[in-house]
Design a protein around this motif. Sequence first.
Motif, mmCIF file in Angstrom:
data_model
loop_
_atom_site.group_PDB
_atom_site.id
_atom_site.type_symbol
_atom_site.label_atom_id
_atom_site.label_comp_id
_atom_site.label_asym_id
_atom_site.label_seq_id
_atom_site.Cartn_x
_atom_site.Cartn_y
_atom_site.Cartn_z
ATOM 1 N N GLY A 295 87.880 -19.559 37.674
ATOM 2 C CA GLY A 295 86.695 -18.979 37.039
ATOM 3 C C GLY A 295 86.877 -17.538 36.609
ATOM 4 N N GLY A 296 87.879 -16.852 37.135
ATOM 5 C CA GLY A 296 88.166 -15.505 36.655
ATOM 6 C C GLY A 296 88.916 -15.587 35.331
ATOM 7 N N CYS A 297 89.354 -14.440 34.821
ATOM 8 C CA CYS A 297 90.193 -14.467 33.619
ATOM 9 C C CYS A 297 91.566 -14.980 34.043
ATOM 10 C CB CYS A 297 90.339 -13.066 33.034
ATOM 11 S SG CYS A 297 88.766 -12.412 32.468
ATOM 12 N N ARG A 298 92.056 -15.959 33.315
ATOM 13 C CA ARG A 298 93.336 -16.585 33.672
ATOM 14 C C ARG A 298 94.386 -16.018 32.723
ATOM 15 N NH1 ARG A 298 95.707 -21.306 31.334
ATOM 16 N NH2 ARG A 298 96.608 -22.816 32.746
ATOM 17 N N LEU A 299 95.174 -15.114 33.257
ATOM 18 C CA LEU A 299 96.141 -14.386 32.433
ATOM 19 C C LEU A 299 97.535 -14.916 32.738
ATOM 20 C CD1 LEU A 299 94.541 -10.890 33.118
ATOM 21 C CD2 LEU A 299 94.126 -12.391 31.149
ATOM 22 N N MET A 300 98.103 -15.601 31.766
ATOM 23 C CA MET A 300 99.389 -16.254 31.980
ATOM 24 C C MET A 300 100.493 -15.477 31.275
ATOM 25 S SD MET A 300 98.150 -18.874 33.593
ATOM 26 C CE MET A 300 99.747 -19.615 33.882
ATOM 27 N N CYS A 301 101.605 -15.325 31.950
ATOM 28 C CA CYS A 301 102.790 -14.767 31.302
ATOM 29 C C CYS A 301 103.798 -15.896 31.128
ATOM 30 C CB CYS A 301 103.392 -13.656 32.140
ATOM 31 S SG CYS A 301 102.278 -12.235 32.289
ATOM 32 N N ALA A 302 104.546 -15.831 30.050
ATOM 33 C CA ALA A 302 105.472 -16.916 29.727
ATOM 34 C C ALA A 302 106.884 -16.376 29.605
ATOM 35 C CB ALA A 302 105.054 -17.599 28.432
ATOM 36 N N TRP A 303 107.795 -17.292 29.295
ATOM 37 C CA TRP A 303 109.204 -16.944 29.103
ATOM 38 C C TRP A 303 109.385 -15.911 28.002
ATOM 39 C CZ3 TRP A 303 111.156 -18.232 24.272
ATOM 40 C CH2 TRP A 303 110.335 -19.054 23.505
ATOM 41 N N ASP A 304 108.408 -15.850 27.073
ATOM 42 C CA ASP A 304 108.564 -14.954 25.919
ATOM 43 C C ASP A 304 107.612 -13.765 25.948
ATOM 44 O OD1 ASP A 304 106.301 -16.485 25.568
ATOM 45 O OD2 ASP A 304 106.584 -16.694 23.408
ATOM 46 N N THR A 305 106.935 -13.555 27.065
ATOM 47 C CA THR A 305 106.052 -12.383 27.162
ATOM 48 C C THR A 305 106.933 -11.135 27.286
ATOM 49 O OG1 THR A 305 104.423 -13.725 28.337
ATOM 50 C CG2 THR A 305 104.179 -11.334 28.503
ATOM 51 N N ALA A 306 106.645 -10.133 26.463
ATOM 52 C CA ALA A 306 107.461 -8.914 26.510
ATOM 53 C C ALA A 306 106.758 -7.844 27.344
ATOM 54 C CB ALA A 306 107.700 -8.395 25.099
ATOM 55 N N GLU A 307 107.542 -6.928 27.883
ATOM 56 C CA GLU A 307 106.937 -5.786 28.597
ATOM 57 C C GLU A 307 105.935 -5.076 27.705
ATOM 58 O OE1 GLU A 307 109.746 -3.014 30.246
ATOM 59 O OE2 GLU A 307 110.483 -4.485 31.727
ATOM 60 N N THR A 308 106.273 -4.970 26.426
ATOM 61 C CA THR A 308 105.364 -4.273 25.507
ATOM 62 C C THR A 308 104.045 -5.027 25.347
ATOM 63 O OG1 THR A 308 106.591 -5.342 23.719
ATOM 64 C CG2 THR A 308 107.123 -3.034 24.171
ATOM 65 N N ASP A 309 104.094 -6.368 25.478
ATOM 66 C CA ASP A 309 102.843 -7.147 25.430
ATOM 67 C C ASP A 309 101.964 -6.796 26.630
ATOM 68 O OD1 ASP A 309 103.757 -8.632 23.202
ATOM 69 O OD2 ASP A 309 104.709 -10.132 24.503
ATOM 70 N N VAL A 310 102.594 -6.767 27.791
ATOM 71 C CA VAL A 310 101.837 -6.476 29.016
ATOM 72 C C VAL A 310 101.234 -5.074 28.925
ATOM 73 C CG1 VAL A 310 102.006 -6.157 31.521
ATOM 74 C CG2 VAL A 310 103.255 -8.027 30.418
ATOM 75 N N ASP A 311 102.052 -4.125 28.482
ATOM 76 C CA ASP A 311 101.574 -2.743 28.426
ATOM 77 C C ASP A 311 100.464 -2.576 27.391
ATOM 78 O OD1 ASP A 311 103.442 -2.359 30.354
ATOM 79 O OD2 ASP A 311 104.878 -1.274 29.096
ATOM 80 N N ALA A 312 100.590 -3.293 26.282
ATOM 81 C CA ALA A 312 99.547 -3.210 25.251
ATOM 82 C C ALA A 312 98.237 -3.796 25.775
ATOM 83 C CB ALA A 312 100.001 -3.954 23.994
#
Length: 321
Positions: A295-312
Amino acid sequence: MEQANHGHAASYGNDPWTQEASDLIRDIFETRCEVFFVFNGTAANSLSLASLCQSYHSIICHELAHVETDECGAPEFFSNGTKVLTVGGGGGKLTPDSIQRVVQRRSDIHYPKPRAVSLTQATEVGTVYSPDELKAVWAVAKSLGLRIHMDGARFANAVVSLGVKPKEITWQAGVDVLCFGGTKNGVGLGDAVVFFDTKLAEEFAYRCKQAGQLASKMRYLSAPWLGLLREGAWLRRAAHANNMAARLEAGLRQYPGVKVLFARQANSVFAEIPAPTVQSLWKMGWLFYTFIGSGGCRLMCAWDTAETDVDAFLADVKSVL
Ligand SMILES: *Cc1c(COP(=O)(O)O)cnc(C)c1O
């Protein structure tokens, strides 16, 4: 897939790609298991569960389990009515006690006979069962005559998180059948059903065919697994996804307005984020669900998630909190 896309090959899985991919899976698990490639996880779960149960049986799973909440009743449908019995439990996990309670609640003929336990590894809320936890479940399952099914849509993430050999959290912990996730670890399409109890696999090919899960050009489902498995990419990709989730979790914990809901162990972070912030993030183009899992926000990281994506993402959360 590109390499498999030349000339012709035998159909319905009788091709060298499918043979090699199955052999690689046997190598990875260090045992003679039976392997089937299907189009998705719902098919893998529901058909493998159906192979464990008769229609008057029941399957015990966590109340957040994908087989209960996200498969549109497919396990019941493909097993001709086997009932899914759900139990609660912290961190998205079943425990020996919770299993025992639901089984021993009734023993009469009017109740669907418990026959299988379905565990999700990693769980729907991004935690993992340790080998000891799995063995404790196995002990109680054995004593109650229950088979063990594992939904491993994120199995690779669990293996990396625990730092174990794949066999230690599957057949050496009593798992009879594993749904081994490919899609979420980077293959274009498909998951594998891996039977450690090979007797259970005897007529499984018919089940796949009847359910529309036997691909005529099977090599397009199986060949991508060679790229994933041959040189360990499946674990490197999972490790990367887990690391990105760790980065995301650490960042979110810095924000007083955000509450991280579970200790992250795999590639997902569940967080309570204020509703107006969620709306703003969606408007900014971030894509995530709020209704799957806890029920919370479900934040998934994948094989192609970049550090810059996370930081953005973290910067955008901060800007609209
Ligand atoms: C994604 C997922 C599946 C498979 O879902 P499909 O959409 O059918 O491929 C199965 N189990 C879990 C826990 C999942 O997250």
